[in-house]
Write a protein that holds these residues in place. Structure first.
Motif, PDB file in Angstrom:
ATOM      1  N   LEU A   1     -13.247   0.748  -3.862  1.00 16.65           N
ATOM      2  CA  LEU A   1     -13.519  -0.103  -4.905  1.00 16.65           C
ATOM      3  C   LEU A   1     -14.773   0.268  -5.773  1.00 16.65           C
ATOM      4  O   LEU A   1     -15.769   0.468  -5.525  1.00 16.65           O
ATOM      5  CB  LEU A   1     -13.717  -1.631  -4.345  1.00 16.65           C
ATOM      6  N   GLY A   2     -14.364   0.711  -6.874  1.00 20.35           N
ATOM      7  CA  GLY A   2     -15.309   1.007  -8.033  1.00 20.35           C
ATOM      8  C   GLY A   2     -15.932   2.492  -7.617  1.00 20.35           C
ATOM      9  O   GLY A   2     -16.927   2.633  -7.882  1.00 20.35           O
ATOM     10  N   GLY A   3     -15.166   3.176  -6.956  1.00 19.88           N
ATOM     11  CA  GLY A   3     -15.565   4.362  -6.577  1.00 19.88           C
ATOM     12  C   GLY A   3     -16.080   4.427  -5.252  1.00 19.88           C
ATOM     13  O   GLY A   3     -16.558   5.641  -4.793  1.00 19.88           O
ATOM     14  N   VAL A   4     -16.356   3.134  -4.809  1.00 18.57           N
ATOM     15  CA  VAL A   4     -16.933   3.143  -3.412  1.00 18.57           C
ATOM     16  C   VAL A   4     -16.189   3.131  -2.079  1.00 18.57           C
ATOM     17  O   VAL A   4     -15.318   2.309  -2.200  1.00 18.57           O
ATOM     18  CB  VAL A   4     -18.139   1.898  -3.423  1.00 18.57           C
ATOM     19  N   LEU A   5     -16.409   3.991  -1.285  1.00 21.82           N
ATOM     20  CA  LEU A   5     -15.557   4.041  -0.059  1.00 21.82           C
ATOM     21  C   LEU A   5     -15.899   3.067   0.874  1.00 21.82           C
ATOM     22  O   LEU A   5     -17.067   3.076   1.508  1.00 21.82           O
ATOM     23  CB  LEU A   5     -15.512   5.204   0.560  1.00 21.82           C
ATOM     24  N   GLU A   6     -15.012   2.189   1.270  1.00 21.78           N
ATOM     25  CA  GLU A   6     -15.507   0.950   2.150  1.00 21.78           C
ATOM     26  C   GLU A   6     -14.144   0.919   3.163  1.00 21.78           C
ATOM     27  O   GLU A   6     -13.053   1.281   3.085  1.00 21.78           O
ATOM     28  CB  GLU A   6     -15.321  -0.321   1.447  1.00 21.78           C
ATOM     29  N   VAL A   7     -14.613   0.679   4.450  1.00 23.83           N
ATOM     30  CA  VAL A   7     -13.658  -0.193   5.379  1.00 23.83           C
ATOM     31  C   VAL A   7     -13.516  -1.468   5.207  1.00 23.83           C
ATOM     32  O   VAL A   7     -14.224  -2.343   4.654  1.00 23.83           O
ATOM     33  CB  VAL A   7     -14.413   0.010   6.844  1.00 23.83           C
ATOM     34  N   LEU A   8     -12.072  -1.821   4.868  1.00 26.81           N
ATOM     35  CA  LEU A   8     -11.645  -3.111   4.472  1.00 26.81           C
ATOM     36  C   LEU A   8     -10.922  -3.878   5.446  1.00 26.81           C
ATOM     37  O   LEU A   8      -9.877  -3.282   6.400  1.00 26.81           O
ATOM     38  CB  LEU A   8     -10.721  -3.188   3.350  1.00 26.81           C
TER      39      LEU A   8
ATOM     40  N   ASP B   1      -8.214   1.051  -4.423  1.00 24.56           N
ATOM     41  CA  ASP B   1      -7.561   2.513  -4.321  1.00 24.56           C
ATOM     42  C   ASP B   1      -7.348   2.337  -2.665  1.00 24.56           C
ATOM     43  O   ASP B   1      -8.295   3.085  -2.142  1.00 24.56           O
ATOM     44  CB  ASP B   1      -7.842   3.615  -4.845  1.00 24.56           C
ATOM     45  N   LEU B   2      -6.474   1.728  -2.041  1.00 24.16           N
ATOM     46  CA  LEU B   2      -6.270   1.816  -0.424  1.00 24.16           C
ATOM     47  C   LEU B   2      -5.811   3.192  -0.209  1.00 24.16           C
ATOM     48  O   LEU B   2      -4.638   3.587  -0.468  1.00 24.16           O
ATOM     49  CB  LEU B   2      -5.432   0.654   0.091  1.00 24.16           C
TER      50      LEU B   2
ATOM     51  N   VAL C   1       0.879  -1.267  -0.148  1.00 24.41           N
ATOM     52  CA  VAL C   1      -0.206  -0.014  -0.055  1.00 24.41           C
ATOM     53  C   VAL C   1       0.689   1.198   0.082  1.00 24.41           C
ATOM     54  O   VAL C   1       0.439   2.258  -0.637  1.00 24.41           O
ATOM     55  CB  VAL C   1      -1.150  -0.165   1.144  1.00 24.41           C
ATOM     56  N   SER C   2       2.072   1.299   0.666  1.00 25.36           N
ATOM     57  CA  SER C   2       2.781   2.367   0.766  1.00 25.36           C
ATOM     58  C   SER C   2       3.885   2.479  -0.354  1.00 25.36           C
ATOM     59  O   SER C   2       4.529   3.293  -0.516  1.00 25.36           O
ATOM     60  CB  SER C   2       3.755   2.349   2.133  1.00 25.36           C
ATOM     61  N   GLY C   3       3.862   1.616  -1.310  1.00 20.88           N
ATOM     62  CA  GLY C   3       4.509   1.679  -2.482  1.00 20.88           C
ATOM     63  C   GLY C   3       5.733   1.213  -2.423  1.00 20.88           C
ATOM     64  O   GLY C   3       6.652   1.116  -3.430  1.00 20.88           O
ATOM     65  N   GLU C   4       6.197   0.500  -1.477  1.00 21.40           N
ATOM     66  CA  GLU C   4       7.331  -0.525  -1.209  1.00 21.40           C
ATOM     67  C   GLU C   4       7.354  -1.677  -1.927  1.00 21.40           C
ATOM     68  O   GLU C   4       6.079  -2.429  -2.249  1.00 21.40           O
ATOM     69  CB  GLU C   4       7.725  -0.701   0.291  1.00 21.40           C
ATOM     70  N   ARG C   5       8.489  -2.366  -2.244  1.00 19.72           N
ATOM     71  CA  ARG C   5       8.339  -3.760  -3.034  1.00 19.72           C
ATOM     72  C   ARG C   5       8.324  -4.538  -1.889  1.00 19.72           C
ATOM     73  O   ARG C   5       9.061  -4.492  -0.721  1.00 19.72           O
ATOM     74  CB  ARG C   5       9.888  -3.657  -3.829  1.00 19.72           C
TER      75      ARG C   5
ATOM     76  N   TYR D   1      -7.863  -1.040   6.935  1.00 20.64           N
ATOM     77  CA  TYR D   1      -7.880  -0.232   5.597  1.00 20.64           C
ATOM     78  C   TYR D   1      -9.008   0.467   5.498  1.00 20.64           C
ATOM     79  O   TYR D   1     -10.312   0.161   5.662  1.00 20.64           O
ATOM     80  CB  TYR D   1      -7.341  -1.307   4.455  1.00 20.64           C
ATOM     81  N   LEU D   2      -8.888   1.511   4.618  1.00 18.15           N
ATOM     82  CA  LEU D   2     -10.062   2.276   4.183  1.00 18.15           C
ATOM     83  C   LEU D   2      -9.499   2.510   2.710  1.00 18.15           C
ATOM     84  O   LEU D   2      -8.632   2.797   2.367  1.00 18.15           O
ATOM     85  CB  LEU D   2      -9.969   3.823   4.965  1.00 18.15           C
ATOM     86  N   GLY D   3     -10.618   2.100   1.753  1.00 24.63           N
ATOM     87  CA  GLY D   3     -10.105   2.152   0.455  1.00 24.63           C
ATOM     88  C   GLY D   3     -11.411   2.323  -0.439  1.00 24.63           C
ATOM     89  O   GLY D   3     -12.526   2.154   0.129  1.00 24.63           O
TER      90      GLY D   3
END
Length: 222
Positions: free
Chosen positions: A130-137, A105-106, A74-78, A126-128
């Motif tokens: 999916l398809g433009g819908v904001l969700e708690v994951l 999109d997390l 999520v933070s862009g690290e490998r 996580y908060l992200g």
């Protein structure tokens, strides 16, 4: 406001209640700890205490390693091969499969949240979108009990109260950890209706805590 967890008794401290005073709230997980897990109790009885504790410890460690790898992603690290131990390979492959299919999109991870209306606090995974819908994951490598659905609902309420966005639904993703990589999703667009269940659990939690204090006082007077 700022928030941090107490390591002593599971309470959380939230700063910013009206006049900015420091307030203490029990954590979401502490409150939902009163929730009976009959299946888990039966499983403990079948395996025996020592073996069940060993399996639970290993499962918790596996879950931690998976969440650490997800956080790096999520933070862009490998994510290196050494980040995921052999025991977590299937669970990680299950997450990668989910991630590739859902393309989320997390936007936030390990976010501390609290609610002055529910008087609780905790850390949502996580908060992200999916398809433009904001969700708690939330990602699980073990069983998904009904209290997990309630927990996600409380975090959704906290996120909205803290101004993190309009959460429309919650999603728990259960990652397979053996066999073929796969996942099962528990999506709850009616999460707000679960808050009454949380408030009922909170009554039980507070009653239990007050009775323990009363019992301690009686013991001290004896």
């Amino acid at each position: 406001g700022r928030i941090w967890e107490s390591v002593n008794d599971g309470r959380c401290s939230a700063c910013g209640a009206g006049n900015g005073a420091l307030v203490h709230y029990p954590s979401v997980t502490s409150i939902l700890g009163v929730w009976p897990k009959w299946g888990l109790a039966k499983w403990y009885g079948k395996l025996g205490l020592d073996e069940a504790e060993r399996v639970m410890t290993e499962a918790a460690e596996l879950g931690t390693r998976i969440h650490q790898a997800i956080n790096k992603l999520v933070s862009g690290e490998r994510v290196e091969a050494t980040d995921v131990p052999e025991s977590a390979q299937v669970a990680w492959a299950s997450f990668v499969l989910w991630y590739g299919q859902r393309a989320p999109d997390l936007v936030r991870s390990e976010q501390m949240v609290y609610s002055h209306t529910l008087h609780t606090a905790g850390r949502l995974d996580y908060l992200g979108r999916l398809g433009g819908v904001l969700e708690v994951l939330d990602f699980k490598t073990g069983g998904v009990y009904s209290n997990a659905i309630v927990q996600a609902a409380v975090y959704a309420h906290c996120a909205i109260e803290r101004g993190l966005g309009h959460v429309q639904q919650t999603r728990i993703v259960q990652l397979a950890k053996t066999g073929t990589p796969r996942f099962t999703e528990y999506v709850d667009p009616a999460w707000a209706t679960r808050l009454a269940v949380f408030q009922a659990a909170k009554v039980v939690f507070e009653t239990d805590r007050s009775l323990k204090v009363e019992a301690l006082n009686v013991k001290e007077r004896a």
